[in-house]
Design an enzyme around this catalytic site. Structure first.
Site, PDB file in Angstrom:
ATOM      1  N   HIS A 238       0.861  -1.189   0.000  1.00 56.08           N
ATOM      2  CA  HIS A 238       0.000   0.000   0.000  1.00 56.08           C
ATOM      3  C   HIS A 238       0.900   1.242   0.000  1.00 56.08           C
ATOM      4  CE1 HIS A 238      -4.221   1.508   1.199  1.00 56.08           C
ATOM      5  NE2 HIS A 238      -3.495   2.597   1.024  1.00 56.08           N
ATOM      6  N   GLU A 284      -4.565   0.085  -5.188  1.00 58.37           N
ATOM      7  CA  GLU A 284      -4.755   1.188  -6.140  1.00 58.37           C
ATOM      8  C   GLU A 284      -3.519   1.458  -6.995  1.00 58.37           C
ATOM      9  OE1 GLU A 284      -6.309   4.628  -4.163  1.00 58.37           O
ATOM     10  OE2 GLU A 284      -8.102   3.592  -3.484  1.00 58.37           O
ATOM     11  N   GLU A 502     -13.031  -0.358  -0.530  1.00 60.17           N
ATOM     12  CA  GLU A 502     -12.931   0.874   0.272  1.00 60.17           C
ATOM     13  C   GLU A 502     -14.010   1.841  -0.197  1.00 60.17           C
ATOM     14  OE1 GLU A 502      -9.347   3.244   0.508  1.00 60.17           O
ATOM     15  OE2 GLU A 502      -8.091   1.445   0.586  1.00 60.17           O
TER      16      GLU A 502
HETATM   17  C1  NOJ Z   1      -7.796   5.114  -0.803  1.00 63.75           C
HETATM   18  C2  NOJ Z   1      -6.437   4.757  -0.280  1.00 63.75           C
HETATM   19  O1  NOJ Z   1      -6.237   3.374  -0.441  1.00 63.75           O
HETATM   20  C3  NOJ Z   1      -6.242   5.151   1.167  1.00 63.75           C
HETATM   21  O2  NOJ Z   1      -4.899   4.973   1.502  1.00 63.75           O
HETATM   22  C4  NOJ Z   1      -6.694   6.576   1.381  1.00 63.75           C
HETATM   23  O3  NOJ Z   1      -6.440   7.007   2.681  1.00 63.75           O
HETATM   24  C5  NOJ Z   1      -8.165   6.665   1.061  1.00 63.75           C
HETATM   25  N1  NOJ Z   1      -8.346   6.355  -0.323  1.00 63.75           N
HETATM   26  C6  NOJ Z   1      -8.761   8.050   1.320  1.00 63.75           C
HETATM   27  O4  NOJ Z   1      -8.139   8.975   0.507  1.00 63.75           O
END
Ligand code: NOJ
Length: 616
Positions: A238, A284, A502
């Site tokens: 990540h 992502e 998420e």
């Molecule tokens: C997606 C990301 O994976 C995460 O690290 C981030 O904090 C959130 N979006 C909110 O921006």
């Protein structure tokens, strides 16, 4: 003119500072010399050789072979001085309360958005919970042998790169408080936790020896989660790239990263597969710009791989190596290791509305989708990039061999969507074709203009914190988007399942509230939760999309990358002084929704809070 003076010091011959200052041009170093510089005479000592040094010519490879404590200390010196938390040993949990303070009748929770799904139930095996990432919550960044990641380096060394100048040094201190956090998840009845492993915690240099204490830590985390009956959903990477790999070869702009990532991934999978319910290789990859470029953010230190200051070449190289690394791990896991758990990667993507009914705006929408989710769509298509990327980017887009395409194709068991918001897209004023043919066009290469207002100028939804200006609460977008992925964009994956891996919201100016009373009633986040959850359920129950899991971001407030600690995404508030956690109204909104929609809850705490009048 001052005489030049030679000084012998520990075997080296140095020129005295006064001599250099008084007579710079004598040695060819001066900038103001009006006479031609003579050939430099370095020393009369025959054992010295000389060269023409030029830091900006540093472009390829710094061998990484020294894995000593001294080298680790040098790496941390590169980052700077790290703050240590007041709590810096693993804490044993205290009993959780049997009832938490929660919203009441005077302002109940947000009512249902979609009455048709009010009685819809989710199956017993539906996977749901809350999410986090190591860098954002763990703290203890230099503890117990961990190496630095680029995201330790950036807040410390890139001046003003973090909006509030905070660092992730301590964050929510999960590294020491995980036992209490797991006890909290259990007491709230949250069945699964989506978290990530820190690569430089287990392999401090990214390659080379494994850090025994880092491994011992995660051994205990997994064991503790299992003891609490919480399912582990694990992301291997990540964004916290080991800094040593940037120093060595520029990390994600070099093919070397593939072997180093694969070795790390195998280590973690072999050790923890027995505990894990779902594996994600990457978070992502669309945000390759978090880790692309020659060096963290390009301009601070020398460039690598001939890439200069990042840009498109670095972005698409990074994406390329990410896809290869993902696919290699997937194929090894399924075919060699014979792993049985579902594996995928998490995609950052959003529903895109056309600005008008014109064909040009429809094409703009397609291009935004192609350049975002299509870029990493190989696992669900033919293993390659979309044709629109190839025709627009030309040589900027690396090519896969047929064997690589075969490896990528089919290398995921389900689609994982981090789907937070929506956008409106329009064709650029000079037209898509003209833009796509001109690499200097400001809208190149996507060649679409995105907005967060409708054509009439009204905003698409309530906006989030100024630290998350990209985020607008748009629950009406997630339902058609899930259908679009399932039926049009990646139909093959639809039958296997889609997990909303998420979604979440950052209430505006939450960090400026200074009482718990203000903080806990997070109405916009509660409303966002209800609106998104109802729409996701509608996609499943009414539109037939095979949604198999839902994870809310985030378990609690954390370090939001360039926005720092003051942009809050937590369903729990974290007091950064005492490190106490308090569930916000949005947490009850989230938990009550799952109670209502039929999953058994193992909660020991009474979490039901009143829900407001039905919407008309
Ligand atoms: C997606 C990301 O994976 C995460 O690290 C981030 O904090 C959130 N979006 C909110 O921006």
């Amino acid at each position: 003119m001052a005489p030049s003076v030679s000084v012998k010091l520990g075997g080296a011959t140095l020129l005295a500072a006064s001599a250099l200052a008084a007579s710079p041009s004598s040695y060819g170093y001066g900038h103001n010399s009006t006479t031609a510089s003579p050939t430099p005479t370095i020393t009369s000592d025959a054992s010295y050789s000389s060269t023409t040094f030029n830091a900006s010519a540093a472009s390829t490879y710094l061998p990484l072979t020294d894995f000593s404590n001294e080298q680790l200390a040098f790496l941390w010196d590169q980052v700077g001085s790290i703050s240590t938390a007041a709590i810096h040993t693993t804490v044993s949990p205290t009993p959780e309360p049997s009832v938490y303070p929660k919203p009441g009748y005077l302002h109940p929770l947000v009512p249902a958005y979609i009455s048709e799904v009010e009685s819809a139930k989710l199956p017993e095996d539906f996977l749901w919970g809350v999410a986090s990432a190591a860098l954002q919550v763990e703290g203890a960044v230099d503890a117990e042998g961990k190496g630095p990641s680029v995201w330790d380096f950036i807040p410390h060394r890139w001046v003003n790169s973090i909006a509030d100048n905070s660092t992730a040094d301590v964050a929510a201190n999960q590294y020491y408080l995980y036992k209490q956090d797991n006890a909290r998840l259990k007491a709230l009845g949250i069945p699964a936790y989506s978290f990530t492993i820190s690569w430089p915690r287990v392999i401090p240099f990214g390659k080379g020896p494994v850090n025994e204490r880092g491994i011992a830590h995660y051994d205990d985390v997994f064991a503790n989660m299992e003891a609490n009956g919480i399912k582990s959903v694990v992301t291997l990477f990540h964004w916290d790239t080991p800094l040593a790999l940037f120093n060595s070869y520029g990390a994600w702009t070099s093919r070397d990263i593939v072997a180093d990532y694969v070795r790390y991934a195998k280590l973690i999978i072999e050790r923890y597969d027995k505990y894990v319910t779902v594996w994600y290789t990457f978070n992502e990859p669309q945000y390759c710009n978090w880790r692309f470029s020659n060096y963290p953010y390009g301009t601070l230190l020398p460039s690598y791989n001939g890439i200069g200051n990042g840009g498109l070449k670095a972005e698409f190289l990074c994406g390329h190596y990410t896809l290869l690394a993902h696919a290699e791990v997937y194929q090894w896991y399924k075919n060699v290791y014979k792993g049985t758990k579902p594996m995928s990667f998490k995609n950052s993507a959003n529903w895109i509305l056309p600005n008008s009914t014109s064909a040009a705006d429809a094409e703009a929408v397609t291009r935004v989708n192609d350049f975002n989710m299509g870029w990493f769509g190989g696992p669900w298509t033919d293993g390659d990039y979309p044709a629109s990327l190839r025709s627009t980017l030309g040589d900027l887009l690396p090519t896969f061999t047929q064997a690589e395409k075969d490896m990528i194709k089919g290398s995921a068991d389900f689609y994982a969507l981090d789907g937070y918001t929506a956008n409106v897209a329009a064709a650029p004023p000079n037209g898509i074709a003209a833009c796509a043919a001109n690499a200097s066009d400001p809208n190149y290469p996507t060649c679409a203009v995105t907005a967060t207002t409708y054509a009439d100028g009204f905003p698409i939804g309530p906006n989030s914190d100024p630290g998350a200006t990209w985020l607008w609460s748009t629950p009406g977008g997630i339902r058609p988007y899930l259908s679009f992925i399932a039926n049009k964009y990646f139909p093959k994956v639809a039958s296997k399942g889609i997990v909303v891996s998420e979604f979440g919201f950052s209430d505006p100016y939450e960090s400026s509230f200074d009482t718990l009373a203000q903080i806990l009633w997070d109405l916009r986040r509660a409303d966002y939760m209800q609106g998104y959850l109802d729409n996701i359920l509608a996609a499943r129950a009414l539109d037939g999309v095979n949604i198999t899991g839902i994870f809310a971001w985030a378990i609690y407030d954390n370090f939001e990358w360039n926005s720092g600690l003051s942009t809050k995404f937590g369903l729990q508030y974290v007091n950064l002084t005492s490190q106490e956690r308090h569930p916000k109204a949005s947490m009850f909104q989230f938990l009550n929704w799952f109670k209502l929609h039929g999953l058994d809850s193992t909660a020991t705490a009474n979490i039901t809070a009143p829900i407001g009048h039905k919407r008309m």
